[in-house]
Design a protein around this motif. Structure first.
Motif, PDB file in Angstrom:
ATOM      1  N   MET A  49       0.850  -1.183   0.000  1.00  0.00           N
ATOM      2  CA  MET A  49       0.000   0.000   0.000  1.00  0.00           C
ATOM      3  C   MET A  49       0.897   1.248   0.000  1.00  0.00           C
ATOM      4  SD  MET A  49      -2.927   1.010   2.728  1.00  0.00           S
ATOM      5  CE  MET A  49      -4.518   1.146   2.005  1.00  0.00           C
ATOM      6  N   ASN A  50       0.443   2.275  -0.640  1.00  0.00           N
ATOM      7  CA  ASN A  50       1.188   3.519  -0.730  1.00  0.00           C
ATOM      8  C   ASN A  50       1.396   4.128   0.656  1.00  0.00           C
ATOM      9  OD1 ASN A  50       1.993   6.176  -1.179  1.00  0.00           O
ATOM     10  ND2 ASN A  50       0.888   6.262  -3.117  1.00  0.00           N
ATOM     11  N   LEU A  51       2.624   4.575   0.921  1.00  0.00           N
ATOM     12  CA  LEU A  51       2.948   5.130   2.243  1.00  0.00           C
ATOM     13  C   LEU A  51       2.158   6.394   2.562  1.00  0.00           C
ATOM     14  CD1 LEU A  51       6.794   4.547   2.439  1.00  0.00           C
ATOM     15  CD2 LEU A  51       4.975   3.299   3.591  1.00  0.00           C
ATOM     16  N   PHE A  52       1.805   7.164   1.541  1.00  0.00           N
ATOM     17  CA  PHE A  52       0.998   8.356   1.779  1.00  0.00           C
ATOM     18  C   PHE A  52      -0.358   7.986   2.380  1.00  0.00           C
ATOM     19  CE2 PHE A  52      -2.299  11.317   0.274  1.00  0.00           C
ATOM     20  CZ  PHE A  52      -1.880  12.460   0.936  1.00  0.00           C
ATOM     21  N   PHE A  53      -0.983   6.939   1.847  1.00  0.00           N
ATOM     22  CA  PHE A  53      -2.283   6.515   2.368  1.00  0.00           C
ATOM     23  C   PHE A  53      -2.147   5.932   3.781  1.00  0.00           C
ATOM     24  CE2 PHE A  53      -3.192   6.319  -2.255  1.00  0.00           C
ATOM     25  CZ  PHE A  53      -4.118   7.338  -2.267  1.00  0.00           C
ATOM     26  N   ILE A  54      -1.078   5.195   4.018  1.00  0.00           N
ATOM     27  CA  ILE A  54      -0.838   4.681   5.363  1.00  0.00           C
ATOM     28  C   ILE A  54      -0.666   5.846   6.335  1.00  0.00           C
ATOM     29  CG2 ILE A  54       0.791   3.397   6.808  1.00  0.00           C
ATOM     30  CD1 ILE A  54       1.318   1.594   4.375  1.00  0.00           C
ATOM     31  N   ASN A  55       0.101   6.859   5.918  1.00  0.00           N
ATOM     32  CA  ASN A  55       0.309   8.038   6.755  1.00  0.00           C
ATOM     33  C   ASN A  55      -1.014   8.759   7.017  1.00  0.00           C
ATOM     34  OD1 ASN A  55       1.643   9.997   8.214  1.00  0.00           O
ATOM     35  ND2 ASN A  55       2.859  10.726   6.517  1.00  0.00           N
ATOM     36  N   THR A  56      -1.854   8.849   6.005  1.00  0.00           N
ATOM     37  CA  THR A  56      -3.168   9.480   6.166  1.00  0.00           C
ATOM     38  C   THR A  56      -4.030   8.697   7.160  1.00  0.00           C
ATOM     39  OG1 THR A  56      -3.051  10.348   3.910  1.00  0.00           O
ATOM     40  CG2 THR A  56      -5.224  10.281   4.940  1.00  0.00           C
ATOM     41  N   PHE A  57      -4.015   7.364   7.070  1.00  0.00           N
ATOM     42  CA  PHE A  57      -4.783   6.546   8.014  1.00  0.00           C
ATOM     43  C   PHE A  57      -4.261   6.713   9.437  1.00  0.00           C
ATOM     44  CE2 PHE A  57      -5.864   3.751   4.236  1.00  0.00           C
ATOM     45  CZ  PHE A  57      -7.153   4.240   4.137  1.00  0.00           C
ATOM     46  N   ILE A  58      -2.944   6.828   9.592  1.00  0.00           N
ATOM     47  CA  ILE A  58      -2.371   7.060  10.927  1.00  0.00           C
ATOM     48  C   ILE A  58      -2.865   8.406  11.461  1.00  0.00           C
ATOM     49  CG2 ILE A  58      -0.224   7.522  12.186  1.00  0.00           C
ATOM     50  CD1 ILE A  58       1.130   5.453  10.316  1.00  0.00           C
ATOM     51  N   ALA A  59      -2.873   9.428  10.607  1.00  0.00           N
ATOM     52  CA  ALA A  59      -3.334  10.756  11.033  1.00  0.00           C
ATOM     53  C   ALA A  59      -4.813  10.719  11.410  1.00  0.00           C
ATOM     54  CB  ALA A  59      -3.084  11.778   9.923  1.00  0.00           C
ATOM     55  N   GLY A  62      -6.447   8.099  12.478  1.00  0.00           N
ATOM     56  CA  GLY A  62      -6.508   7.378  13.735  1.00  0.00           C
ATOM     57  C   GLY A  62      -6.111   8.258  14.911  1.00  0.00           C
ATOM     58  N   TYR A  63      -5.108   9.084  14.704  1.00  0.00           N
ATOM     59  CA  TYR A  63      -4.664   9.994  15.765  1.00  0.00           C
ATOM     60  C   TYR A  63      -5.767  10.969  16.155  1.00  0.00           C
ATOM     61  CZ  TYR A  63      -2.184  13.736  18.134  1.00  0.00           C
ATOM     62  OH  TYR A  63      -1.797  14.685  19.039  1.00  0.00           O
ATOM     63  N   GLN A 105      -9.565  15.344  18.523  1.00  0.00           N
ATOM     64  CA  GLN A 105      -9.290  16.671  17.956  1.00  0.00           C
ATOM     65  C   GLN A 105      -9.637  16.648  16.473  1.00  0.00           C
ATOM     66  OE1 GLN A 105      -5.152  17.440  18.551  1.00  0.00           O
ATOM     67  NE2 GLN A 105      -5.378  17.905  20.714  1.00  0.00           N
ATOM     68  N   PHE A 106     -10.883  16.776  16.153  1.00  0.00           N
ATOM     69  CA  PHE A 106     -11.299  16.740  14.759  1.00  0.00           C
ATOM     70  C   PHE A 106     -11.102  18.120  14.148  1.00  0.00           C
ATOM     71  CE2 PHE A 106     -13.557  13.266  16.791  1.00  0.00           C
ATOM     72  CZ  PHE A 106     -13.188  12.217  15.950  1.00  0.00           C
ATOM     73  N   SER A 107      -9.849  18.429  13.859  1.00  0.00           N
ATOM     74  CA  SER A 107      -9.491  19.720  13.291  1.00  0.00           C
ATOM     75  C   SER A 107      -8.322  19.531  12.331  1.00  0.00           C
ATOM     76  CB  SER A 107      -9.090  20.707  14.395  1.00  0.00           C
ATOM     77  OG  SER A 107      -7.905  20.273  15.027  1.00  0.00           O
ATOM     78  N   LEU A 108      -8.085  20.535  11.534  1.00  0.00           N
ATOM     79  CA  LEU A 108      -6.957  20.488  10.604  1.00  0.00           C
ATOM     80  C   LEU A 108      -5.643  20.424  11.366  1.00  0.00           C
ATOM     81  CD1 LEU A 108      -5.865  20.601   7.714  1.00  0.00           C
ATOM     82  CD2 LEU A 108      -5.958  23.091   7.859  1.00  0.00           C
ATOM     83  N   PHE A 109      -5.547  21.189  12.454  1.00  0.00           N
ATOM     84  CA  PHE A 109      -4.332  21.177  13.254  1.00  0.00           C
ATOM     85  C   PHE A 109      -4.071  19.788  13.839  1.00  0.00           C
ATOM     86  CE2 PHE A 109      -2.020  21.938  17.264  1.00  0.00           C
ATOM     87  CZ  PHE A 109      -0.863  22.482  16.722  1.00  0.00           C
ATOM     88  N   GLY A 110      -5.112  19.146  14.355  1.00  0.00           N
ATOM     89  CA  GLY A 110      -4.963  17.795  14.887  1.00  0.00           C
ATOM     90  C   GLY A 110      -4.548  16.810  13.807  1.00  0.00           C
ATOM     91  N   PHE A 111      -5.126  16.955  12.609  1.00  0.00           N
ATOM     92  CA  PHE A 111      -4.750  16.094  11.499  1.00  0.00           C
ATOM     93  C   PHE A 111      -3.289  16.305  11.122  1.00  0.00           C
ATOM     94  CE2 PHE A 111      -4.217  15.194   6.985  1.00  0.00           C
ATOM     95  CZ  PHE A 111      -4.677  13.887   6.924  1.00  0.00           C
ATOM     96  N   MET A 112      -2.845  17.563  11.102  1.00  0.00           N
ATOM     97  CA  MET A 112      -1.454  17.849  10.747  1.00  0.00           C
ATOM     98  C   MET A 112      -0.487  17.254  11.769  1.00  0.00           C
ATOM     99  SD  MET A 112      -1.911  21.729   9.287  1.00  0.00           S
ATOM    100  CE  MET A 112      -0.225  22.142   9.581  1.00  0.00           C
ATOM    101  N   ILE A 113      -0.828  17.315  13.057  1.00  0.00           N
ATOM    102  CA  ILE A 113       0.019  16.708  14.081  1.00  0.00           C
ATOM    103  C   ILE A 113       0.061  15.190  13.889  1.00  0.00           C
ATOM    104  CG2 ILE A 113       0.188  16.201  16.556  1.00  0.00           C
ATOM    105  CD1 ILE A 113      -0.766  19.054  17.065  1.00  0.00           C
ATOM    106  N   GLY A 114      -1.092  14.588  13.661  1.00  0.00           N
ATOM    107  CA  GLY A 114      -1.147  13.151  13.415  1.00  0.00           C
ATOM    108  C   GLY A 114      -0.377  12.752  12.174  1.00  0.00           C
ATOM    109  N   PHE A 115      -0.445  13.580  11.138  1.00  0.00           N
ATOM    110  CA  PHE A 115       0.283  13.291   9.904  1.00  0.00           C
ATOM    111  C   PHE A 115       1.791  13.364  10.150  1.00  0.00           C
ATOM    112  CE2 PHE A 115       1.658  13.747   5.535  1.00  0.00           C
ATOM    113  CZ  PHE A 115       0.781  12.899   4.866  1.00  0.00           C
ATOM    114  N   ALA A 116       2.226  14.372  10.894  1.00  0.00           N
ATOM    115  CA  ALA A 116       3.655  14.508  11.205  1.00  0.00           C
ATOM    116  C   ALA A 116       4.138  13.330  12.058  1.00  0.00           C
ATOM    117  CB  ALA A 116       3.918  15.829  11.920  1.00  0.00           C
ATOM    118  N   LEU A 117       3.350  12.934  13.043  1.00  0.00           N
ATOM    119  CA  LEU A 117       3.732  11.789  13.870  1.00  0.00           C
ATOM    120  C   LEU A 117       3.746  10.495  13.046  1.00  0.00           C
ATOM    121  CD1 LEU A 117       1.795  12.596  17.170  1.00  0.00           C
ATOM    122  CD2 LEU A 117       4.271  12.697  16.783  1.00  0.00           C
ATOM    123  N   GLY A 118       2.775  10.348  12.147  1.00  0.00           N
ATOM    124  CA  GLY A 118       2.747   9.185  11.263  1.00  0.00           C
ATOM    125  C   GLY A 118       3.950   9.143  10.335  1.00  0.00           C
TER     126      GLY A 118
END
Length: 159
Positions: free
Chosen positions: A1-11, A13-14, A20-33
């Motif tokens: 599976m493409n790593l971008f999609f895996i990273n998106t799923f991690i974000a 999940g975070y 934190q259903f917000s863009l900022f929360g998604f960005m933090i989850g994406f960075a951690l992923g």
């Protein structure tokens, strides 16, 4: 599976776990992923994702700065008496070759206030751009070539 999609799923999940259903929360989850995937990279081998992601962030950052500066210039023209605009159409020679590269360059130019992609030459080598504040056509061409187009090509091409 493409790593971008895996990273998106991690974000996703975070933000679900954190609530934190917000863009900022998604960005933090994406960075951690991204960090988690980078640390576990030996498990699944080398991937271009880790070279392209920082270049994509660089392109987005560059575009956002340009967007802010162009907005301020148009805002200043609107609120001051008289007009400082000197409109013109400039042909910008393109190094972009694929449809995606040309589309990205043309659309990012059009999204920036004060500029609009007007036409593409038949040989697909020159993009004609309407510029609201055209002080120096050569300087404008140079700024597109070394700024926006260069960053788009860094993201879309394998180097």
């Amino acid at each position: 599976m493409n790593l971008f999609f895996i990273n998106t799923f991690i974000a996703l999940g975070y933000i679900g776990v954190q609530g934190q259903f917000s863009l900022f929360g998604f960005m933090i989850g994406f960075a951690l992923g991204y960090l988690a995937l980078w640390l576990t990279q030996p498990l699944y081998g080398r991937s271009r994702y880790f070279q392209r992601a920082p270049k994509t962030v660089r392109l987005v950052g560059f575009f956002l700065v340009e967007l802010l500066l162009c907005n301020l210039r148009v805002f200043w023209d609107v609120i001051t008496p008289g007009h400082i605009s000197r409109p013109g159409i400039v042909g910008v020679p393109l190094s972009a070759e694929s449809d995606m590269e040309i589309l990205l360059v043309a659309n990012l130019i059009s999204l920036t206030p004060g500029t609009l992609s007007v036409d593409l030459s038949d040989d697909r080598r020159t993009l004609y751009v309407h510029v609201m504040y055209l002080d120096d056509p050569d300087r404008f061409r140079h700024s597109i070539k070394t700024g926006l187009e260069q960053r788009v090509l860094e993201v879309t091409r394998d180097h």
